[in-house]
Design a protein around this motif. Structure first.
Motif, PDB file in Angstrom:
ATOM      1  N   TYR A 150       0.832  -1.208   0.000  1.00 49.24           N
ATOM      2  CA  TYR A 150       0.000   0.000   0.000  1.00 49.24           C
ATOM      3  C   TYR A 150       0.866   1.256   0.000  1.00 49.24           C
ATOM      4  N   PHE A 151       1.906   1.272   0.819  1.00 49.52           N
ATOM      5  CA  PHE A 151       2.756   2.455   0.892  1.00 49.52           C
ATOM      6  C   PHE A 151       3.456   2.720  -0.434  1.00 49.52           C
ATOM      7  N   VAL A 152       3.926   1.663  -1.091  1.00 43.58           N
ATOM      8  CA  VAL A 152       4.575   1.855  -2.390  1.00 43.58           C
ATOM      9  C   VAL A 152       3.557   2.371  -3.409  1.00 43.58           C
ATOM     10  N   ASN A 153       2.367   1.756  -3.468  1.00 44.73           N
ATOM     11  CA  ASN A 153       1.348   2.179  -4.439  1.00 44.73           C
ATOM     12  C   ASN A 153       0.844   3.584  -4.164  1.00 44.73           C
ATOM     13  N   ALA A 154       0.569   3.911  -2.901  1.00 50.81           N
ATOM     14  CA  ALA A 154       0.072   5.244  -2.577  1.00 50.81           C
ATOM     15  C   ALA A 154       1.123   6.302  -2.869  1.00 50.81           C
ATOM     16  N   GLY A 155       2.379   5.984  -2.642  1.00 54.97           N
ATOM     17  CA  GLY A 155       3.433   6.940  -2.951  1.00 54.97           C
ATOM     18  C   GLY A 155       3.574   7.196  -4.427  1.00 54.97           C
ATOM     19  N   VAL A 156       3.314   6.177  -5.242  1.00 50.41           N
ATOM     20  CA  VAL A 156       3.416   6.344  -6.691  1.00 50.41           C
ATOM     21  C   VAL A 156       2.174   7.035  -7.254  1.00 50.41           C
ATOM     22  N   MET A 157       0.983   6.662  -6.750  1.00 57.16           N
ATOM     23  CA  MET A 157      -0.271   7.123  -7.362  1.00 57.16           C
ATOM     24  C   MET A 157      -0.744   8.481  -6.847  1.00 57.16           C
ATOM     25  N   LYS A 158      -0.523   8.783  -5.588  1.00 62.76           N
ATOM     26  CA  LYS A 158      -1.084  10.001  -4.996  1.00 62.76           C
ATOM     27  C   LYS A 158      -0.058  11.126  -4.998  1.00 62.76           C
ATOM     28  N   SER A 159      -0.564  12.332  -4.791  1.00 66.38           N
ATOM     29  CA  SER A 159       0.325  13.490  -4.757  1.00 66.38           C
ATOM     30  C   SER A 159       0.059  14.306  -3.500  1.00 66.38           C
ATOM     31  N   CYS A 160       1.048  15.059  -3.112  1.00 68.22           N
ATOM     32  CA  CYS A 160       0.931  15.917  -1.942  1.00 68.22           C
ATOM     33  C   CYS A 160       1.685  17.204  -2.250  1.00 68.22           C
ATOM     34  N   PHE A 201       7.428  10.214  -2.037  1.00 69.60           N
ATOM     35  CA  PHE A 201       8.706   9.529  -2.250  1.00 69.60           C
ATOM     36  C   PHE A 201       9.141   8.803  -0.980  1.00 69.60           C
ATOM     37  N   TRP A 202       8.907   9.437   0.172  1.00 63.63           N
ATOM     38  CA  TRP A 202       9.198   8.800   1.457  1.00 63.63           C
ATOM     39  C   TRP A 202       8.378   7.525   1.617  1.00 63.63           C
ATOM     40  N   MET A 203       7.112   7.584   1.187  1.00 61.79           N
ATOM     41  CA  MET A 203       6.256   6.398   1.298  1.00 61.79           C
ATOM     42  C   MET A 203       6.789   5.239   0.460  1.00 61.79           C
ATOM     43  N   VAL A 204       7.290   5.541  -0.738  1.00 61.62           N
ATOM     44  CA  VAL A 204       7.844   4.489  -1.598  1.00 61.62           C
ATOM     45  C   VAL A 204       9.072   3.868  -0.944  1.00 61.62           C
ATOM     46  N   ILE A 205       9.935   4.691  -0.369  1.00 61.73           N
ATOM     47  CA  ILE A 205      11.164   4.168   0.249  1.00 61.73           C
ATOM     48  C   ILE A 205      10.840   3.346   1.496  1.00 61.73           C
ATOM     49  N   ILE A 206       9.965   3.851   2.362  1.00 60.36           N
ATOM     50  CA  ILE A 206       9.654   3.108   3.591  1.00 60.36           C
ATOM     51  C   ILE A 206       8.896   1.826   3.263  1.00 60.36           C
ATOM     52  N   GLY A 207       8.036   1.876   2.255  1.00 59.01           N
ATOM     53  CA  GLY A 207       7.340   0.652   1.833  1.00 59.01           C
ATOM     54  C   GLY A 207       8.298  -0.387   1.284  1.00 59.01           C
ATOM     55  N   SER A 208       9.300   0.059   0.524  1.00 60.84           N
ATOM     56  CA  SER A 208      10.306  -0.874  -0.002  1.00 60.84           C
ATOM     57  C   SER A 208      11.139  -1.477   1.119  1.00 60.84           C
ATOM     58  N   CYS A 209      11.524  -0.659   2.102  1.00 54.09           N
ATOM     59  CA  CYS A 209      12.290  -1.174   3.242  1.00 54.09           C
ATOM     60  C   CYS A 209      11.471  -2.186   4.040  1.00 54.09           C
ATOM     61  N   LEU A 210      10.194  -1.887   4.275  1.00 55.53           N
ATOM     62  CA  LEU A 210       9.339  -2.830   5.001  1.00 55.53           C
ATOM     63  C   LEU A 210       9.163  -4.123   4.219  1.00 55.53           C
ATOM     64  N   LEU A 211       9.028  -4.014   2.896  1.00 56.67           N
ATOM     65  CA  LEU A 211       8.890  -5.214   2.072  1.00 56.67           C
ATOM     66  C   LEU A 211      10.149  -6.066   2.118  1.00 56.67           C
ATOM     67  N   PHE A 212      11.314  -5.426   2.088  1.00 53.81           N
ATOM     68  CA  PHE A 212      12.564  -6.178   2.214  1.00 53.81           C
ATOM     69  C   PHE A 212      12.642  -6.878   3.567  1.00 53.81           C
ATOM     70  N   GLU A 213      12.258  -6.179   4.634  1.00 50.88           N
ATOM     71  CA  GLU A 213      12.298  -6.769   5.972  1.00 50.88           C
ATOM     72  C   GLU A 213      11.364  -7.973   6.058  1.00 50.88           C
TER      73      GLU A 213
END
Length: 196
Positions: free
Chosen positions: A54-64, A72-84
């Motif tokens: 969700y964090f990766v998708n929301a970071g790519v699809m939504k804007s702020c 961009f932070w959401m994409v990075i934290i989502g990727s780190c959580l997925l790796f973990e």
């Protein structure tokens, strides 16, 4: 606090005698505890994996527009959580296979699957998640505190996740600090008893 941590099972586990150790190994030859631990770990990881996706998708699809770095932070934290999650699943699966193979050949030692590279990589990712949660908390607080043009699918999940990571990290730091202090105090008490 010292008494509570000292009597906690994790900080001060009871030592088993050789007869208790042999009887517990004989009672647990089929590895039910390891199976239950493995299946519970996999279940929890399956529950957490949609969060990282969700964090990766929301970071790519939504804007702020108020804080353009937050997606961009959401994409990075989502990727780190997925790796973990993937690393935990891999290590848990390898430990389960090692235990199953060692139960067939009990002469071999069961130390578990802990490669040094993966341990260093996981520690680096966990430290990165902690640092990113501080940054994400500050950014999401700056957006939450004002009326801004930012999607709610970015603000509130970022705020809640970063707050929860910081809260759990603080509790873990306090707990392990108390365990370390109790271990040091026990060491000095044993040294004093040996000297007397």
């Amino acid at each position: 606090m010292y008494f509570w941590v000292k009597t906690c099972a994790i900080a001060d586990p009871k030592l088993k005698t050789t007869e208790e150790d042999v009887s517990s190994e004989a009672a647990n030859t089929d590895g039910d505890d390891v199976k239950i631990k493995f299946y519970l770990t996999m279940f929890l990881l399956l529950l957490l994996s949609p969060l990282s996706v969700y964090f990766v998708n929301a970071g790519v699809m939504k804007s702020c527009r108020a804080e353009p770095k937050l997606p961009f932070w959401m994409v990075i934290i989502g990727s780190c959580l997925l790796f973990e999650i993937i690393a935990c699943a891999f290590i848990g699966y390898r430990n389960f296979l090692n235990h199953r193979n060692n139960s067939k050949c009990p002469s071999e030692g069961a130390n578990g699957y802990r490669p040094a590279f993966l341990i260093i990589l996981r520690i680096s990712v966990r430290l990165s998640i902690f640092g990113l949660s501080i940054v994400g908390f500050l950014w999401s607080c700056s957006v939450v505190s004002q009326e801004s043009d930012c999607s709610d699918f970015i603000i509130w999940p970022s705020f809640i996740l970063s707050f929860m990571i910081l809260l759990l990290s603080t509790f873990a730091f306090i707990y392990y600090s108390c365990v370390l202090c109790c271990t040091i105090l026990d060491y000095f008490e044993e040294e004093d008893k040996l000297e007397k």
